[in-house]
Motif scaffolding. Structure first.
Motif, PDB file in Angstrom:
ATOM      1  N   THR A  55      -4.395  -0.363  -5.999  1.00 33.60           N
ATOM      2  CA  THR A  55      -5.421  -0.641  -4.780  1.00 33.60           C
ATOM      3  C   THR A  55      -6.169   0.632  -4.717  1.00 33.60           C
ATOM      4  O   THR A  55      -5.698   1.809  -4.598  1.00 33.60           O
ATOM      5  CB  THR A  55      -4.702  -0.887  -3.390  1.00 33.60           C
ATOM      6  OG1 THR A  55      -4.257  -2.062  -3.507  1.00 33.60           O
ATOM      7  CG2 THR A  55      -6.229  -1.151  -2.409  1.00 33.60           C
ATOM      8  N   GLU A  56      -7.474   0.819  -4.708  1.00 33.34           N
ATOM      9  CA  GLU A  56      -8.279   1.996  -4.637  1.00 33.34           C
ATOM     10  C   GLU A  56      -7.995   2.944  -3.803  1.00 33.34           C
ATOM     11  O   GLU A  56      -7.896   4.220  -4.366  1.00 33.34           O
ATOM     12  CB  GLU A  56      -9.933   1.438  -4.656  1.00 33.34           C
ATOM     13  CG  GLU A  56     -10.618   2.655  -4.964  1.00 33.34           C
ATOM     14  CD  GLU A  56     -12.122   1.977  -4.993  1.00 33.34           C
ATOM     15  OE1 GLU A  56     -13.111   3.058  -5.031  1.00 33.34           O
ATOM     16  OE2 GLU A  56     -12.341   0.842  -4.616  1.00 33.34           O
ATOM     17  N   ASN A  57      -7.848   2.664  -2.295  1.00 30.90           N
ATOM     18  CA  ASN A  57      -7.604   3.545  -1.709  1.00 30.90           C
ATOM     19  C   ASN A  57      -6.001   4.236  -1.515  1.00 30.90           C
ATOM     20  O   ASN A  57      -5.853   5.181  -0.759  1.00 30.90           O
ATOM     21  CB  ASN A  57      -8.322   3.365  -0.129  1.00 30.90           C
ATOM     22  CG  ASN A  57      -7.147   1.927   0.346  1.00 30.90           C
ATOM     23  OD1 ASN A  57      -6.513   1.528  -0.432  1.00 30.90           O
ATOM     24  ND2 ASN A  57      -7.250   1.853   1.880  1.00 30.90           N
ATOM     25  N   THR A  58      -5.105   4.015  -2.233  1.00 32.48           N
ATOM     26  CA  THR A  58      -3.596   4.433  -2.294  1.00 32.48           C
ATOM     27  C   THR A  58      -3.938   5.599  -3.185  1.00 32.48           C
ATOM     28  O   THR A  58      -4.798   5.950  -3.954  1.00 32.48           O
ATOM     29  CB  THR A  58      -2.810   3.456  -2.800  1.00 32.48           C
ATOM     30  OG1 THR A  58      -3.254   3.165  -4.418  1.00 32.48           O
ATOM     31  CG2 THR A  58      -2.677   2.101  -2.037  1.00 32.48           C
ATOM     32  N   ASN A  59      -2.743   6.489  -3.007  1.00 30.94           N
ATOM     33  CA  ASN A  59      -2.646   7.566  -4.021  1.00 30.94           C
ATOM     34  C   ASN A  59      -2.716   7.466  -5.491  1.00 30.94           C
ATOM     35  O   ASN A  59      -3.405   7.999  -6.274  1.00 30.94           O
ATOM     36  CB  ASN A  59      -1.310   8.565  -3.568  1.00 30.94           C
ATOM     37  CG  ASN A  59      -1.137   9.092  -2.212  1.00 30.94           C
ATOM     38  OD1 ASN A  59      -2.182   8.766  -1.637  1.00 30.94           O
ATOM     39  ND2 ASN A  59       0.043   9.351  -2.018  1.00 30.94           N
ATOM     40  N   GLY A  89      -4.108   4.751  -6.760  1.00 28.05           N
ATOM     41  CA  GLY A  89      -5.491   4.265  -7.016  1.00 28.05           C
ATOM     42  C   GLY A  89      -6.462   5.525  -7.086  1.00 28.05           C
ATOM     43  O   GLY A  89      -7.186   5.409  -8.058  1.00 28.05           O
ATOM     44  N   GLN A  90      -6.410   6.411  -6.468  1.00 28.23           N
ATOM     45  CA  GLN A  90      -7.246   7.730  -6.441  1.00 28.23           C
ATOM     46  C   GLN A  90      -7.051   8.445  -7.683  1.00 28.23           C
ATOM     47  O   GLN A  90      -7.828   9.119  -8.236  1.00 28.23           O
ATOM     48  CB  GLN A  90      -6.894   8.470  -5.303  1.00 28.23           C
ATOM     49  CG  GLN A  90      -7.601   7.756  -4.009  1.00 28.23           C
ATOM     50  CD  GLN A  90      -7.237   8.667  -2.863  1.00 28.23           C
ATOM     51  OE1 GLN A  90      -8.014   9.606  -2.719  1.00 28.23           O
ATOM     52  NE2 GLN A  90      -6.569   8.309  -1.832  1.00 28.23           N
ATOM     53  N   VAL A 131      -6.239  15.217  -5.451  1.00 26.19           N
ATOM     54  CA  VAL A 131      -5.224  14.124  -5.726  1.00 26.19           C
ATOM     55  C   VAL A 131      -3.944  14.509  -6.071  1.00 26.19           C
ATOM     56  O   VAL A 131      -2.992  14.133  -5.552  1.00 26.19           O
ATOM     57  CB  VAL A 131      -5.635  13.442  -7.058  1.00 26.19           C
ATOM     58  CG1 VAL A 131      -4.602  12.343  -7.488  1.00 26.19           C
ATOM     59  CG2 VAL A 131      -6.975  12.499  -6.700  1.00 26.19           C
ATOM     60  N   GLU A 185     -11.761  16.994  -7.022  1.00 27.23           N
ATOM     61  CA  GLU A 185     -11.155  15.993  -6.915  1.00 27.23           C
ATOM     62  C   GLU A 185      -9.579  15.667  -7.384  1.00 27.23           C
ATOM     63  O   GLU A 185      -8.687  15.225  -6.802  1.00 27.23           O
ATOM     64  CB  GLU A 185     -11.971  14.674  -7.500  1.00 27.23           C
ATOM     65  CG  GLU A 185     -11.502  13.129  -7.018  1.00 27.23           C
ATOM     66  CD  GLU A 185     -12.393  11.984  -7.621  1.00 27.23           C
ATOM     67  OE1 GLU A 185     -11.929  11.077  -7.662  1.00 27.23           O
ATOM     68  OE2 GLU A 185     -13.393  12.500  -7.807  1.00 27.23           O
ATOM     69  N   ASP A 223       1.662   4.506  -3.268  1.00 25.87           N
ATOM     70  CA  ASP A 223       1.383   5.951  -2.766  1.00 25.87           C
ATOM     71  C   ASP A 223       2.269   6.908  -3.910  1.00 25.87           C
ATOM     72  O   ASP A 223       2.060   7.944  -3.659  1.00 25.87           O
ATOM     73  CB  ASP A 223       1.728   6.314  -1.387  1.00 25.87           C
ATOM     74  CG  ASP A 223       0.631   6.045  -0.382  1.00 25.87           C
ATOM     75  OD1 ASP A 223      -0.533   5.975  -1.104  1.00 25.87           O
ATOM     76  OD2 ASP A 223       0.721   5.896   0.837  1.00 25.87           O
ATOM     77  N   SER A 276      -8.592   6.523 -10.414  1.00 27.41           N
ATOM     78  CA  SER A 276      -9.938   6.462 -10.356  1.00 27.41           C
ATOM     79  C   SER A 276     -10.476   7.828 -10.991  1.00 27.41           C
ATOM     80  O   SER A 276     -11.473   7.784 -11.527  1.00 27.41           O
ATOM     81  CB  SER A 276     -10.381   6.468  -8.911  1.00 27.41           C
ATOM     82  OG  SER A 276     -11.648   6.487  -8.691  1.00 27.41           O
ATOM     83  N   LEU A 298       0.913  -1.258  -0.155  1.00 25.69           N
ATOM     84  CA  LEU A 298      -0.069   0.019   0.137  1.00 25.69           C
ATOM     85  C   LEU A 298       0.760   1.239   0.142  1.00 25.69           C
ATOM     86  O   LEU A 298       0.509   2.076  -0.753  1.00 25.69           O
ATOM     87  CB  LEU A 298      -1.073  -0.007   1.032  1.00 25.69           C
ATOM     88  CG  LEU A 298      -2.045  -1.048   1.248  1.00 25.69           C
ATOM     89  CD1 LEU A 298      -2.823  -1.022   2.362  1.00 25.69           C
ATOM     90  CD2 LEU A 298      -3.059  -0.795  -0.101  1.00 25.69           C
TER      91      LEU A 298
END
Length: 214
Positions: A158-162, A164-165, A195, A191, A25, A168, A21
């Protein structure tokens, strides 16, 4: 003994997860992967005319799905989305014969400036220490600089990592361009700015990306 073994396994699993994770980032400096895929990526860049873009490029390379590319056109002040109709790597036909679907959406200067800020932050703070890669998945490339000397990427974040964002919000933008929804695209400014700040925290003290030539 069993409790000690179980505790050790859980601790190792947690450490591995936490390491992955943290690695996601930041992006990884991008490389042209020709060892495994031959001229695959250079062929993609030529087919999607990446060199024609002047400000930024978001390039998505899935293992099995169709590749696509989002860039900005200065002349029309619009985002251009190109998507192959099939996966080029595993298609037997000549890549130059693969049809591309084209979409375009005019955007405001505010959205453009926010995107430039985010792309610079993701690329300039990239680190080889952050590299995570697997056999199957999707590679997301973030490119800046007219000659693409500066680019970074992440692999199936992974979605909630930097990372991932960042992926997204870019996927939401691609969808807005595809559907021609300007309100949805402009609504992403906040958003995108958020980010950008996630990555800007890794800038050295006193560093000002606005002083760069690109």
């Amino acid at each position: 003994m069993k409790k000690i073994l179980l505790s050790t396994i859980m601790a190792l699993a947690f450490t591995l997860l936490a390491t992955n994770l943290l690695a996601q980032d930041r992006m990884t400096p991008s490389r042209i992967h020709t060892i495994v895929t031959g001229e695959y990526e250079p062929t993609l860049f030529e087919l999607f005319k990446v060199s024609d873009a002047k400000d930024f490029v978001y390039f998505v390379i899935p293992s099995f799905d169709s590749e696509y590319c989002l860039s900005y056109d200065r002349m029309t002040k619009s985002l251009k989305l190109k998507r192959a109709q099939q996966n080029i790597l595993y298609d037997d036909s000549d890549p130059k014969d693969v049809p591309l679907m084209d979409y375009s959406l005019n955007i405001s200067d505010s959205l453009f400036n926010s995107l430039v800020k985010m792309f610079k932050a993701t690329v300039l703070t990239s680190s080889f220490i952050s590299e995570i890669r697997g056999n199957d998945g999707t590679t997301y490339k973030f490119m800046i600089d007219p000659w693409w000397a500066e680019s970074a990427e992440c692999w199936s974040p992974t979605e909630n990592t930097n990372c991932g964002q960042a992926v997204s919000v870019m996927e939401k933008l691609c969808e807005a361009v595809k559907t021609g929804d300007k309100d949805a695209a402009e609504g992403l400014i906040e958003e995108i700015e958020r980010v950008a700040k996630l990555f800007e925290q890794y800038y050295p003290a006193g560093f000002d990306p606005k002083k760069l030539l690109y």
